[in-house]
Write a protein that holds these residues in place. Sequence first.
Motif, PDB file in Angstrom:
ATOM      1  N   SER A 183       0.842  -1.194   0.000  1.00 37.56           N
ATOM      2  CA  SER A 183       0.000   0.000   0.000  1.00 37.56           C
ATOM      3  C   SER A 183       0.877   1.242   0.000  1.00 37.56           C
ATOM      4  N   THR A 184       0.271   2.361  -0.401  1.00 40.73           N
ATOM      5  CA  THR A 184       0.980   3.644  -0.368  1.00 40.73           C
ATOM      6  C   THR A 184       1.432   3.978   1.044  1.00 40.73           C
ATOM      7  N   ARG A 215       2.457   1.648  -4.218  1.00 39.06           N
ATOM      8  CA  ARG A 215       2.705   0.636  -3.187  1.00 39.06           C
ATOM      9  C   ARG A 215       4.172   0.244  -3.086  1.00 39.06           C
TER      10      ARG A 215
END
Length: 315
Positions: free
Chosen positions: A109-110, A147
């Motif tokens: 994920s970011t 990500r």
Amino acid sequence: MLVVIAAGVLVKQSHYDPQLFTAALSPSDSGSAASPACKDPSELQTLAPDDLLPLTPLETFDPSNLSDKIDGKAELYLSAGFRELQSRRFKKSNQADSWLEIFVFDMGSTRNAFSVFSMQRRVDAQPLEFTRHAYQTENALFFAHGRNYVEIIAASGDLSDEMLTIGKNFVNRQPAQSEKLSEQSLFPRENLNPESIILLASDAFGFSRMNNVFVAKYTIDGQQMRAFLSVRESAKDAQDLAEAYYRFLLENGGSEVDPGKNLSGMKLVEIFDLYELIFYDGKILGGVHEAESRESALKLGVVLYQEIRKADEKQ
């Protein structure tokens, strides 16, 4: 004695040395986890400019063997949600001693990618603008994109142009909407060092229940201190965590101090001649970590509290 040991661990874990976690280069090739597909041109090879030639096969690592590649320093990545690492080394044509290695960490994920990026920011970082979070040092380039967290580390400082080309190619060829982490906008801008904001994915300040905590550095009246905040699942979760952290500090040698402010949910603790301020408001836990005086802790803490209250009122 147990209390003293626990207190020492608390102080030690609240400070991080980024160089302990950065992927390290070794002169020899690490081929223990090479991908079966390494005989074919890899995606990493397409990122490199024409004057860089593959020096090693593509390597792929997962959570079970990540420490094999980065010399046992995998815990930071693993605790932040690491999924996979791909790496490959390239040399400059006709210059065997001029080479670099690309590390692409899939963090899932970011938010996870930003966490490891922010935790490892170097003191000599020079910000770059080809993606939201990127910087360069004398012989390396680091950035988070979507990500992915990416490190490009060279054996010498003469490959900066090639590293920048690889970074730009990666961003351009892998479109990703880098999620803006809204917590960053909650920190008051006055006296803030904006490049100092980090995200502690787990075990913040040595407390196992403190996760997903943003920390920012401030300089006020010549003193450096850190504000922190964390958006929790619910208002009850924020209150429970604030109270648990407060008890944790007291159990490890802290003593309660009257904040002298009539602000709901705010507590102040003196521990090892430093001051820890904690509060909750709605779903947000906030506070000040290791201020040098009661006055400075309250000065920053009240401003942060008011900023969070204003944000709540706008919602």
